[in-house]
Enzyme design. Structure first.
Site, mmCIF file in Angstrom:
data_model
loop_
_atom_site.group_PDB
_atom_site.id
_atom_site.type_symbol
_atom_site.label_atom_id
_atom_site.label_comp_id
_atom_site.label_asym_id
_atom_site.label_seq_id
_atom_site.Cartn_x
_atom_site.Cartn_y
_atom_site.Cartn_z
ATOM 1 N N CYS A 167 5.728 6.372 4.428
ATOM 2 C CA CYS A 167 4.558 5.621 3.959
ATOM 3 C C CYS A 167 4.014 6.180 2.653
ATOM 4 C CB CYS A 167 3.462 5.630 5.027
ATOM 5 S SG CYS A 167 3.986 4.853 6.556
ATOM 6 N N ASP A 221 -5.527 -10.363 0.153
ATOM 7 C CA ASP A 221 -4.229 -11.042 0.266
ATOM 8 C C ASP A 221 -3.423 -10.939 -1.030
ATOM 9 O OD1 ASP A 221 -2.271 -12.591 1.554
ATOM 10 O OD2 ASP A 221 -2.995 -14.397 0.559
ATOM 11 N N HIS A 222 -2.156 -10.586 -0.880
ATOM 12 C CA HIS A 222 -1.228 -10.451 -2.017
ATOM 13 C C HIS A 222 -1.722 -9.409 -3.023
ATOM 14 C CE1 HIS A 222 0.790 -13.990 -0.413
ATOM 15 N NE2 HIS A 222 1.780 -13.762 -1.229
ATOM 16 N N HIS A 278 5.077 0.192 -0.290
ATOM 17 C CA HIS A 278 5.756 -0.698 0.646
ATOM 18 C C HIS A 278 4.673 -1.697 1.095
ATOM 19 C CE1 HIS A 278 3.835 2.281 3.188
ATOM 20 N NE2 HIS A 278 3.903 1.431 4.186
ATOM 21 N N GLU A 318 -1.041 -3.874 11.806
ATOM 22 C CA GLU A 318 -0.291 -3.493 10.590
ATOM 23 C C GLU A 318 1.147 -3.978 10.730
ATOM 24 O OE1 GLU A 318 -0.955 0.345 8.131
ATOM 25 O OE2 GLU A 318 0.708 0.780 9.478
ATOM 26 N N HIS A 332 0.842 -1.199 0.000
ATOM 27 C CA HIS A 332 0.000 0.000 0.000
ATOM 28 C C HIS A 332 0.877 1.249 0.000
ATOM 29 C CE1 HIS A 332 -0.437 1.156 4.564
ATOM 30 N NE2 HIS A 332 0.784 0.774 4.299
ATOM 31 N N HIS A 374 3.034 -4.866 4.129
ATOM 32 C CA HIS A 374 2.916 -5.406 5.487
ATOM 33 C C HIS A 374 2.356 -6.826 5.465
ATOM 34 C CE1 HIS A 374 3.616 -1.481 7.268
ATOM 35 N NE2 HIS A 374 2.703 -0.947 6.499
#
Lengths: 135, 135, 135, 135, 135, 135
Positions: F34, F80-81, F40, F125, F15, F42
């Site tokens: 960020c 996810d992913h 980047h 996070e 994100h 998480h």
């Protein structure tokens, strides 16, 4: 009296697993969801271990504050909040798998660690997947 | 460049520690509360490590998805939600201590892992007790 | 100044989820693998929280050593290394789901806690499944 | 079939890192905040590993209950809720760094472990700093 | 849309539980090993939670970097690597139990948090003992 | 007898935090690292809690297997992913802060949870930053 001292650190980053010389179908077959061209990411947890004799004067193998600063300067500065594929030179032509990231981190740290000390890098890509490299 | 890749999995099971050729007194003396004839149980946490050269083409020692599926098919299918003493053939005449369970798991996985790769099994019986077997 | 003090403990046990008045098919449909008639088991992690005013003399809401002993005497003695269905009277006619175990633990502890204190029980059946009961 | 069995324990203690033959300036330069003359403290987490052949009769390398009691008697009794510098004889002239504490613990345990078994001590000073000593 | 944002931090410190107006016998009876006059210590883990409306412009309840810095300046600076009894003014006449430390931390942070936000402090004295204070 | 049942799950994603109507300088000032335009990522850890009466027939508030599948279908499938900014419709015009992600997850799950049950979403996070939303 050889002791291994270990220090935990962390960084987060985006990455994508793929080979530019493969077509999309082959990349998907091998790398699955990790081949998402828009990237995904991880909180990487890193444990750096340095093994050597205890210094009789200080009682340290290596000052943990020095090791902490070294990890911050050499690893976190280079990788934290980065897109590994686009922004980290080592991965311009190297697939940023956990295995390869661990080797890159080891190579970044090795020149700064006393030559008589062994170096180990443990890298958690997720709490369920991790790799260990000792050179 | 040899790297160990590790994958975490889990299963839960009931078991009882005892030797059928011992009387109750001797079983209680050696195995204590673990000799409860009505069984007790654990959430076993399993870490499987595979060590080998990084494949230059993929950047993997071994595809984690393959390792994940292998653990599910060979270990979780056989042990999860089972009574180890009654339902798992390997423990018909073998006491299901953490040590023996780790060896059984290693033996189940070994034939499916590339012969040039080393295999390590770490098995947590509780967060406070765990064992490591490398063959 | 109300504070909640929490103490972590643990026990392990075997259990089976089923209703004796249901046939096997219905038990399997609702309870799945948890209906294994040979039992399976868990390492239960327990967190007991007691909320009340800080005693101005001691600085304690409740002495943690007292709470630790209370959990050992009332909960661990009754449940650790036991088969919940066969050996714990509360579950003779009550299905030992995590929800019901938490309520049973709460009921065991409540008479021993100062009536002006609130009581909370958090019970982890696995690191991924847990329940919270506050009376 | 050699297996390592590991047991986790914990103790907490106060300590100060310094050399009495150095002046305050030098102690502060090397030991930083850890040189506070009024002491600071840690929750030490300890993992003791014992490696040996599985006993074919019991299925144990070493009875975990015996290891648990050994750690309590030899380590926790000596170090828990203590000021390491003032109250633990081994540190009268030895700086209580994590490295040195691990060696002291190893030396305390070694005489009580079967001579054919290898012994490993892992000591967490914090969740981020830990050391490993294998003799 | 009220959300609680939580930030984890840590510090370590020495302390002793006792009342100067009690004799040694009474202090030992109530505070046990925690009354060691030479002090013992802990790694305190701290979780600070701030509850409020999500700011529609930033998507934040409170910028985590600001909260992180606030905890460092107000809590870690005051408590890390300190002897709580001797060096922290708030405990000159207040017993540094986990309960009282949590209240002191809450009082240190409260003036720096937006008045419309609720504040919660969770303080782990050990991984097994922790307290929660919400004002 | 109201009990909260909680289920842990996880997903990882890339994100970027920024507002398209702000210039780079303002985005950097508010969102810092960020705001990296290359993203980047998480490993998000998710805990979903459902509070309600225990069903007297089953002993469940809600079948954990049903809750597990619901989280997989409604949350993991969607996030996810993924690159949250580019691939998840809810974040096309909403900044994917932890706060906003928690609200989006809550909204995705709410229609599938019994209307008499309360719903809570806790989203980590990182292991150090997390948020809680209860509607």
């Amino acid at each position: 009296m050889k002791v291994k001292v270990s220090r935990r650190a962390h960084f987060n980053a985006a990455h994508r697993l793929f080979r530019p010389d493969w077509d999309e179908q082959q990349n998907n077959r091998v790398f699955g969801k990790c081949n998402n061209p828009n990237y995904h990411g991880h909180n990487y947890e890193l444990i750096v271990g340095v093994t050597g004799e205890i210094d009789e004067v200080t009682g340290f193998v290596m000052d943990m504050k020095v090791l902490k600063d070294l990890i911050r300067n050499e690893v976190e500065e280079a990788l934290d909040h980065k897109n590994l594929n686009l922004e980290v030179p080592e991965f311009r032509e190297l697939n940023p798998t956990a295995e390869n990231i661990a080797v890159v981190i080891w190579n970044k740290l090795r020149p700064h660690i006393d030559g008589e000390h062994a170096l180990e890098v443990v890298l958690y890509e997720t709490p369920r997947n991790f790799v260990t490299y000792t050179g």
